[in-house]
Design a protein around this motif. Structure first.
Motif, mmCIF file in Angstrom:
data_model
loop_
_atom_site.group_PDB
_atom_site.id
_atom_site.type_symbol
_atom_site.label_atom_id
_atom_site.label_comp_id
_atom_site.label_asym_id
_atom_site.label_seq_id
_atom_site.Cartn_x
_atom_site.Cartn_y
_atom_site.Cartn_z
ATOM 1 N N TYR A 41 -13.474 6.605 -2.256
ATOM 2 C CA TYR A 41 -14.053 6.605 -3.463
ATOM 3 C C TYR A 41 -14.373 4.941 -4.071
ATOM 4 O O TYR A 41 -13.571 4.101 -3.515
ATOM 5 N N ALA A 42 -15.433 4.975 -4.843
ATOM 6 C CA ALA A 42 -15.440 3.350 -5.561
ATOM 7 C C ALA A 42 -15.978 3.430 -6.888
ATOM 8 O O ALA A 42 -16.985 4.422 -7.204
ATOM 9 N N SER A 83 5.448 4.634 3.800
ATOM 10 C CA SER A 83 6.825 4.897 3.464
ATOM 11 C C SER A 83 6.837 5.442 2.173
ATOM 12 O O SER A 83 7.904 6.396 1.913
ATOM 13 N N LYS A 84 5.982 5.202 1.140
ATOM 14 C CA LYS A 84 6.014 5.641 -0.288
ATOM 15 C C LYS A 84 5.277 6.977 -0.502
ATOM 16 O O LYS A 84 5.202 7.655 -1.528
ATOM 17 N N ASN A 85 4.426 7.372 0.470
ATOM 18 C CA ASN A 85 3.827 8.424 0.510
ATOM 19 C C ASN A 85 2.976 8.935 -0.873
ATOM 20 O O ASN A 85 3.053 9.773 -1.511
ATOM 21 N N PRO A 86 2.099 7.966 -1.091
ATOM 22 C CA PRO A 86 1.357 7.932 -2.453
ATOM 23 C C PRO A 86 0.227 8.899 -2.302
ATOM 24 O O PRO A 86 -0.334 9.445 -1.307
ATOM 25 N N ASP A 87 -0.286 9.495 -3.638
ATOM 26 C CA ASP A 87 -1.281 10.398 -3.760
ATOM 27 C C ASP A 87 -2.692 9.590 -3.366
ATOM 28 O O ASP A 87 -3.720 10.243 -2.858
ATOM 29 N N VAL A 88 -2.909 8.408 -3.808
ATOM 30 C CA VAL A 88 -4.193 7.794 -3.860
ATOM 31 C C VAL A 88 -3.538 6.133 -3.560
ATOM 32 O O VAL A 88 -2.779 5.797 -4.131
ATOM 33 N N VAL A 89 -4.420 5.460 -2.748
ATOM 34 C CA VAL A 89 -4.262 4.039 -2.604
ATOM 35 C C VAL A 89 -5.224 3.412 -3.182
ATOM 36 O O VAL A 89 -6.868 3.751 -2.973
ATOM 37 N N PHE A 90 -5.212 2.309 -4.137
ATOM 38 C CA PHE A 90 -6.360 1.611 -4.756
ATOM 39 C C PHE A 90 -6.261 0.121 -4.263
ATOM 40 O O PHE A 90 -5.390 -0.325 -4.288
ATOM 41 N N PHE A 91 -7.513 -0.378 -4.144
ATOM 42 C CA PHE A 91 -7.606 -1.548 -3.606
ATOM 43 C C PHE A 91 -8.690 -2.398 -4.393
ATOM 44 O O PHE A 91 -9.775 -2.089 -4.653
ATOM 45 N N GLY A 92 -8.178 -3.571 -4.862
ATOM 46 C CA GLY A 92 -8.886 -4.395 -5.664
ATOM 47 C C GLY A 92 -9.381 -5.749 -4.724
ATOM 48 O O GLY A 92 -8.657 -6.534 -4.411
ATOM 49 N N ALA A 100 -0.650 3.796 -4.919
ATOM 50 C CA ALA A 100 -0.225 2.382 -4.507
ATOM 51 C C ALA A 100 -1.227 1.553 -4.783
ATOM 52 O O ALA A 100 -2.473 1.831 -4.691
ATOM 53 N N LEU A 101 -1.048 0.086 -5.270
ATOM 54 C CA LEU A 101 -1.981 -0.611 -5.482
ATOM 55 C C LEU A 101 -2.035 -1.906 -4.399
ATOM 56 O O LEU A 101 -0.882 -2.290 -3.977
ATOM 57 N N ILE A 102 -3.230 -2.433 -4.052
ATOM 58 C CA ILE A 102 -3.237 -3.582 -3.111
ATOM 59 C C ILE A 102 -4.354 -4.444 -3.768
ATOM 60 O O ILE A 102 -5.186 -4.034 -4.389
ATOM 61 N N GLY A 162 -2.394 7.112 9.885
ATOM 62 C CA GLY A 162 -2.056 8.308 9.506
ATOM 63 C C GLY A 162 -1.693 8.584 8.112
ATOM 64 O O GLY A 162 -1.292 9.495 7.483
ATOM 65 N N ILE A 163 -2.362 7.653 7.481
ATOM 66 C CA ILE A 163 -2.107 7.530 5.730
ATOM 67 C C ILE A 163 -3.096 8.686 5.260
ATOM 68 O O ILE A 163 -4.338 8.436 5.401
ATOM 69 N N GLU A 164 -2.841 9.719 4.847
ATOM 70 C CA GLU A 164 -3.741 10.830 4.580
ATOM 71 C C GLU A 164 -4.104 10.428 2.795
ATOM 72 O O GLU A 164 -5.311 11.178 2.674
ATOM 73 N N ALA A 165 -3.821 9.760 2.170
ATOM 74 C CA ALA A 165 -4.145 9.487 0.743
ATOM 75 C C ALA A 165 -5.469 8.711 0.835
ATOM 76 O O ALA A 165 -5.821 7.969 1.715
ATOM 77 N N PRO A 166 -6.572 9.251 -0.114
ATOM 78 C CA PRO A 166 -7.753 8.555 -0.056
ATOM 79 C C PRO A 166 -7.650 7.059 -0.479
ATOM 80 O O PRO A 166 -6.671 6.680 -1.338
ATOM 81 N N LEU A 167 -8.738 6.333 -0.122
ATOM 82 C CA LEU A 167 -8.622 4.781 -0.660
ATOM 83 C C LEU A 167 -9.664 5.120 -1.642
ATOM 84 O O LEU A 167 -10.798 5.502 -1.561
ATOM 85 N N MET A 168 -9.403 4.353 -2.881
ATOM 86 C CA MET A 168 -10.218 3.908 -3.821
ATOM 87 C C MET A 168 -10.470 2.602 -4.214
ATOM 88 O O MET A 168 -9.354 1.767 -3.885
ATOM 89 N N SER A 169 -11.775 1.962 -4.435
ATOM 90 C CA SER A 169 -11.857 0.652 -4.794
ATOM 91 C C SER A 169 -12.775 0.455 -5.726
ATOM 92 O O SER A 169 -13.322 1.271 -6.687
#
Length: 386
Positions: A277-278, A223-232, A174-176, A249-256
């Protein structure tokens, strides 16, 4: 009395003339070389601007100690500083102010969103510009005056996307992004890399660089249950975002990206920062070509540890000074060819050089993770641009 007063008047006049004629003699062997600098120096991004400015100041102070001769005179480098407030419109106004100050080059801006519009002003004046901006658009404009201090988003995004799929096993992402030139540009490149390596983008959400409530978009992402969330985007947003991910309760790690790899993020995210992660252009400070030496000099000068951007700003300043030194001139038309053909060993790398667009030829990206409340290196990827 008149004769006496006349002699006094003549003597006073002679003394006055002596003052005016002596002044040029004292400075005749010195030439002030003004270099422009603009970045956010107030507001939530001011810590980025301060870090960049410190790196520039350290380099220029060292250059002044070397008594470099340009145009037959000893150069005294001065930084013409302006606060662009991380705002594109303000940046253009600031750029014109810097030009009006009679600068011989520009070391800035910081953000891509400010650098790109300001670059047209500098290009029209024929002024070389070395910016921290990482958006691909900056050096893709066809200007011969644009150069970088760091790896571009194209290069960093490619590495981050590959890491997500290959190392984290992120098949769904998932991307933000914050809709800034930097945030959107980095997220776009990550999306391309994720898909190129077999991953799938299952959500694409947007926010702003001033938001602090991400509940709605994070609920949709959950609701999409992604493996990873990336934020720019910036640490001012990624910190609260990470806290809210944990709350929901989002268990996916955040990466940026590199703007999240900061002490500010750790403070804003608190305990929720753990596992984040970054990606960051370059290698860890201690592994840089002269990183330890730079760190010691920085601490001695500013009584604090350097941030992410200081060593790149330091090298950017020395790149411009070195080009002038090789040309024997501070005139933009004289040293611009030397800058384009530059090859030098600096603090961040022992092989600094630019390609035809002004991008750095050496591509290095390091992935970090928050462990026990601190950023730790996970992996470094280094390659050479063609």
């Amino acid at each position: 009395m008149r004769i006496s007063n006349g002699f006094k008047l003549l003597a006073a006049t002679a003394a006055t003339l002596a003052v005016f004629t002596a002044a040029p003699v004292a400075t005749a062997a010195e030439q002030v070389v003004k270099l422009g600098f603009a970045a956010p120096l107030t507001g939530p991004q001011s810590h980025y601007g301060d870090d960049m400015r410190n790196g520039l100041l350290l380099a220029l102070e060292e250059a002044n100690e070397q008594k470099i001769e340009l145009n037959g005179k000893t150069a005294k480098f001065e930084l013409v500083t302006r606060d662009d407030q991380a705002d594109p419109r303000t940046a253009v106004q600031v750029a014109q102010q810097i030009v009006d100050e009679g600068v011989q080059g520009v070391l800035g801006h910081f953000n891509s969103g400010t650098t790109i519009p300001a670059s047209s002003v500098y290009h029209d004046e024929g002024l070389p510009q070395i910016a921290m901006a990482t958006s691909p658009e900056y050096t893709a404009q066809g200007f011969n005056t644009t150069f970088r201090m760091m790896t571009s988003d194209t290069q960093q995004g490619a590495a981050a996307g590959e890491f997500i799929v290959k190392d984290l096993g992120g098949k769904t992402v998932a991307l933000i992004d914050d809709r800034t030139a930097y945030g959107q540009g980095l997220a776009d490149q990550v999306a391309k890399a994720v898909e190129a390596h077999g991953g799938q983008i299952v959500a694409r959400e947007y926010t702003t660089d001033k938001a602090n409530d991400f509940t709605a978009i994070l609920t949709n992402i959950k609701s999409k249950n992604p493996d990873v969330v990336f934020f720019g985007g910036l640490d001012a947003q990624s910190g609260p975002m990470r806290r809210q991910m944990v709350t929901l309760g989002i268990e996916a790690p955040l990466m940026s990206g590199e703007m999240t790899r900061s002490e500010t993020f750790l403070k804003l995210a608190g305990e929720a920062a753990e596992g984040t992660y970054a990606s960051l252009a370059g290698v860890p400070l201690q592994q840089m070509a002269a990183g330890t030496k730079f760190e010691e000099a920085y601490k001695a000068r500013f009584n604090q540890n350097p941030g992410v951007y200081a060593p790149y700003a330091y090298d950017g300043a020395w790149n411009m000074v070195t080009a002038m030194k090789e040309a024997g001139s501070s005139k933009p038309a004289d040293y611009l060819p030397k800058l384009a053909a530059l090859q030098r060993s600096g603090a961040t790398s022992d092989s600094i050089a630019y390609d035809e667009n002004g991008d750095l030829k050496e591509i290095s990206v390091t992935i970090y993770q928050v462990k026990n409340g601190a950023w730790e290196m996970v992996k470094t990827m280094v390659s050479k641009a063609n």
